[in-house]
Structures are given as C-alpha cells and as structure tokens.
Write a protein that holds these residues in place. Structure first.
Motif, PDB file in Angstrom:
ATOM      1  N   LYS A   5      57.477 138.201  38.734  1.00  0.00           N
ATOM      2  CA  LYS A   5      57.349 137.193  39.790  1.00  0.00           C
ATOM      3  C   LYS A   5      56.352 136.127  39.362  1.00  0.00           C
ATOM      4  O   LYS A   5      55.217 136.432  39.007  1.00  0.00           O
ATOM      5  N   ILE A   6      56.810 134.870  39.407  1.00  0.00           N
ATOM      6  CA  ILE A   6      55.916 133.758  39.049  1.00  0.00           C
ATOM      7  C   ILE A   6      55.579 132.993  40.320  1.00  0.00           C
ATOM      8  O   ILE A   6      56.451 132.369  40.938  1.00  0.00           O
ATOM      9  N   TYR A   7      54.316 133.076  40.711  1.00  0.00           N
ATOM     10  CA  TYR A   7      53.850 132.366  41.904  1.00  0.00           C
ATOM     11  C   TYR A   7      53.125 131.082  41.483  1.00  0.00           C
ATOM     12  O   TYR A   7      52.166 131.145  40.712  1.00  0.00           O
ATOM     13  N   ILE A   8      53.588 129.963  41.983  1.00  0.00           N
ATOM     14  CA  ILE A   8      52.957 128.670  41.677  1.00  0.00           C
ATOM     15  C   ILE A   8      52.436 128.049  42.983  1.00  0.00           C
ATOM     16  O   ILE A   8      53.171 127.983  43.974  1.00  0.00           O
ATOM     17  N   LEU A   9      51.182 127.624  42.951  1.00  0.00           N
ATOM     18  CA  LEU A   9      50.638 126.838  44.068  1.00  0.00           C
ATOM     19  C   LEU A   9      50.818 125.365  43.727  1.00  0.00           C
ATOM     20  O   LEU A   9      50.414 124.925  42.648  1.00  0.00           O
ATOM     21  N   GLY A  10      51.452 124.615  44.616  1.00  0.00           N
ATOM     22  CA  GLY A  10      51.613 123.171  44.432  1.00  0.00           C
ATOM     23  C   GLY A  10      50.699 122.426  45.395  1.00  0.00           C
ATOM     24  O   GLY A  10      50.582 122.814  46.565  1.00  0.00           O
ATOM     25  N   THR A  18      48.360 115.540  53.132  1.00  0.00           N
ATOM     26  CA  THR A  18      47.830 116.627  52.299  1.00  0.00           C
ATOM     27  C   THR A  18      48.809 117.783  52.427  1.00  0.00           C
ATOM     28  O   THR A  18      49.099 118.228  53.532  1.00  0.00           O
ATOM     29  N   SER A  19      49.313 118.253  51.293  1.00  0.00           N
ATOM     30  CA  SER A  19      50.319 119.305  51.364  1.00  0.00           C
ATOM     31  C   SER A  19      50.057 120.378  50.305  1.00  0.00           C
ATOM     32  O   SER A  19      49.585 120.075  49.207  1.00  0.00           O
ATOM     33  N   ALA A  20      50.356 121.616  50.657  1.00  0.00           N
ATOM     34  CA  ALA A  20      50.257 122.733  49.705  1.00  0.00           C
ATOM     35  C   ALA A  20      51.476 123.619  49.905  1.00  0.00           C
ATOM     36  O   ALA A  20      51.961 123.793  51.024  1.00  0.00           O
ATOM     37  N   ALA A  80      49.818 123.774  40.267  1.00  0.00           N
ATOM     38  CA  ALA A  80      50.409 122.462  39.962  1.00  0.00           C
ATOM     39  C   ALA A  80      49.866 121.456  40.954  1.00  0.00           C
ATOM     40  O   ALA A  80      49.693 121.767  42.134  1.00  0.00           O
ATOM     41  N   PHE A  81      49.572 120.250  40.480  1.00  0.00           N
ATOM     42  CA  PHE A  81      49.027 119.224  41.376  1.00  0.00           C
ATOM     43  C   PHE A  81      49.560 117.858  40.971  1.00  0.00           C
ATOM     44  O   PHE A  81      49.937 117.647  39.817  1.00  0.00           O
ATOM     45  N   THR A  82      49.592 116.946  41.934  1.00  0.00           N
ATOM     46  CA  THR A  82      50.031 115.578  41.648  1.00  0.00           C
ATOM     47  C   THR A  82      48.922 114.839  40.924  1.00  0.00           C
ATOM     48  O   THR A  82      47.838 114.677  41.460  1.00  0.00           O
ATOM     49  N   LYS A  83      49.240 114.368  39.698  1.00  0.00           N
ATOM     50  CA  LYS A  83      48.203 113.602  38.982  1.00  0.00           C
ATOM     51  C   LYS A  83      48.450 112.101  39.102  1.00  0.00           C
ATOM     52  O   LYS A  83      47.607 111.288  38.748  1.00  0.00           O
ATOM     53  N   ILE A 314      56.196 119.606  44.118  1.00  0.00           N
ATOM     54  CA  ILE A 314      55.164 119.707  43.079  1.00  0.00           C
ATOM     55  C   ILE A 314      55.184 121.120  42.494  1.00  0.00           C
ATOM     56  O   ILE A 314      55.106 121.318  41.276  1.00  0.00           O
ATOM     57  N   ALA A 315      55.330 122.108  43.380  1.00  0.00           N
ATOM     58  CA  ALA A 315      55.349 123.508  42.934  1.00  0.00           C
ATOM     59  C   ALA A 315      56.568 123.810  42.059  1.00  0.00           C
ATOM     60  O   ALA A 315      56.449 124.500  41.044  1.00  0.00           O
ATOM     61  N   ILE A 316      57.742 123.289  42.437  1.00  0.00           N
ATOM     62  CA  ILE A 316      58.941 123.562  41.617  1.00  0.00           C
ATOM     63  C   ILE A 316      58.823 122.875  40.256  1.00  0.00           C
ATOM     64  O   ILE A 316      59.211 123.436  39.222  1.00  0.00           O
TER      65      ILE A 316
END
Length: 343
Positions: A5-10, A18-20, A80-83, A314-316
């Motif tokens: 399982k790969i969990y990514i926080l975006g 503001t979104s997560a 992962a974050f928006t740069k 962002i997470a995908i």
C-alpha cells in the motif's frame, strides 16, 4: 506499514484554497478543502490575505485528511505538494509545511506542477472510471490558464496553443463583474445561462492564429455592449440577465470548441480531456458529450470535485512520481511561474 500500500499525502496551496488529500495506490481516501470566504468582498483574491489564511488552515486541514483516511502520519510513504505556478505567498506556506513534515517523518518529498496535476486528475482511480489513453489532447481551462496540451505520457506534455492575453476563467469572472454579479461570477453565469437564450445577443469572436486564444477583446466588447444598452434602458441587465449570460457563455464555449476541433484536425488525436476550474462549466461538458456522438471523439470529463483546485490531483501526481522514484530535493523552491511542460 504494509509493503503493497502506497499512501501519499497531497498538499495544495497555490491560490486561495488550502487542501490536503490522501491517496492509497491511486485511490482517494480523503480530499479536504478549506475555502477562504475573505476574498468575496474584494471581488477577487487578495494575495496577502490568502497566505495568512493558508497559515491558519494548513495544520487542521492536513490533520483532517489523515483522520478521514483512517491512517496515521506514520503510514505515509511520501508527501506531494504544489510547488507552482500560483501566488508566491500561498505556495510558500505549502512548500515550507511539506518540507518540514518530510524531514520530521523521514519520507520523500514530491514537488508537483499544479498545471500538470489538473491534467493528471484524470488518473485518479475511480469505480467505472475511464482514464484517457496516450497520446490525448487536454483543454486546460481555469482562472489563470487557457491552453491546449498534447499529453504523450504522465509527465510528457507539450503546449499546442494558449491564450495570448486573459484566461477563460477571467473572461467569465470579469463579465460577471460587469453584470454586477458577486465573485466568483463564472459559476453564476453558468447557472443563469440555463434559463436564457444563447442566441439572443451576438458577440464578436477574436481573430487569432490557429490554436491560440484571446479573451481581452471579447471582455471589452461585452462591456461596450452593456454600456450602450444601459444608456437606452437603465434596467437592461435586470430585464435580460438570463439571455445575456446565455449569450456570453455560448460565445466563450464556441471559441473553446473551435480550437479543440482545430487541434484534433492538426494532430489526428481524437481522445479529448478537459481540466481546470472552468471544466466544471455545464455547457462545455454538454458540448464535449455531443462531440462524442457527432465527431467520433472519446471525451474524458473529470468529476466536479477534481476540477477546481484540490489536493487529490496533487496526491495522484505524487503517486505517479513516487512510482518513478522522481523525488524532490529538500532544496526545492516554490515558483510563481511554471509552464505545464516544466518540472
């Protein structure tokens, strides 16, 4: 942490939301968005207020996303974050937070291009969801962008044409402002257009090259049209609001559809996707569905919640980068300007 399982926080903080979000193997487990009501009274986003609100919102929003996903922060594989692109002050809040958390948890950091993420929202795993095959054409339409992009791979994108002045979302919002509608006015034009006659008034379309767009002339044309009619009848807008909205929307969507047709003709690619905030517009969705029947295109329309700025996209994007081991260095910086084909 289980291996399969790969969990990514975006984290998304490019403008005023503001979104997560958390994805697990490409499926969205949570997508939390905190809107900033503060801008409505100013008729547009105030950058200084936006970055302040992000600072207040980011911790609770990330906390909520993790709780809703029913995991702990120790389960995360990467952040992962928006740069960029976006408002510098807003981007810095997300960038700094993502870096600190990545150092704290000792997990990789993934800097994401916001414009690529809008397109990659099509790859979020959904039940019965269709993902566009490569290569496909994507019309990216938002408050800040209007472009036709050829997508050859997840991170291989080429701009075929873009606006030479204003973005289509701005054309909607500015037209709404001239009509005295509150900000953001684009969705209201769409709502009122449902009740009006799209052929009631004719606005001239800009004459620009092949796959380029221009909306500043159209905005001026709408302004002059309204000024002239208001001189003759001060109640002109009130009495004809639905027809005016329908005619403005019809003209804008006609411009977009003509350009997509040109792009299909040029590239012979018949897989067409839309992305960005304006892809929530009901008329563009209707017209693309129609093109499937009439022109034999395959069209890909994102779910409403993935059209405007959100962290799921962002997470995908982060998930896809994680699979390629394309991690960002801790020295990664926010960039206010970033083209869709730049990393």
């Amino acid at each position: 942490m289980s291996n399969n399982k790969i969990y990514i926080l975006g984290i998304e903080s490019s403008c005023d939301d503001t979104s997560a979000a958390i994805t697990c193997n490409g499926e969205v487990l949570s997508n939390v968005i905190a809107n900033q009501e503060v801008h409505a009274k100013y008729g547009g986003v105030v950058p200084e207020l936006a970055s302040r609100a992000h600072q207040q919102n980011i911790v609770p929003v990330v906390q909520q996303a993790i709780e809703q996903a029913n995991i702990t922060k120790e389960d995360l594989n990467a952040i992962a974050f928006t740069k960029g692109p976006g408002l510098m002050g807003s981007l810095l809040v997300g960038t700094s937070f993502a870096k600190s958390l990545s150092i704290g948890l000792g997990i990789p950091l993934l800097g994401i291009n916001h414009m690529q993420a809008h397109i990659l929202a099509h790859f979020i795993k959904e039940e019965n969801g269709r993902t566009p095959p490569f290569p496909f054409i994507c019309l990216t339409i938002s408050g800040g962008h209007t472009q036709i992009v050829k997508v050859s791979d997840h991170f291989n994108m080429e701009i075929l044409g873009e606006t030479i002045d204003d973005a289509v979302g701005e054309a909607f919002d500015k037209s709404a402002k001239i009509l005295g509608l509150p900000y953001p006015g684009g969705p209201l034009i769409d709502k009122y257009a449902q009740k009006g006659n799209p052929k009631a008034y004719k606005f001239s379309k800009p004459k620009v090259e092949d796959l380029e767009f221009s909306f500043s002339g159209l905005k001026t044309g709408i302004l002059y049209f309204l000024q002239k009619n208001l001189r003759d009848n001060p109640n002109f807008i009130k009495e004809n609001l639905f027809d005016i909205c329908a005619s403005i929307q019809h003209t804008i969507i006609e411009i977009l559809m003509e350009k997509i047709k040109n792009a299909v003709q040029k590239t012979q690619i018949k897989h067409i996707a839309i992305a960005g905030g304006v892809s929530a517009n009901s008329e563009i969705r209707k017209r693309l569905k129609l093109a499937e029947k009439q022109l034999g295109w395959s069209t890909y329309i994102p779910k409403f919640e993935y059209t405007t700025d959100n962290a799921a996209m962002i997470a995908i994007s982060g998930h896809l980068k994680f699979l390629n081991k394309e991690y960002s260095d801790i020295s990664v910086t926010a960039k206010a300007r970033l083209k869709v084909n730049e990393t």
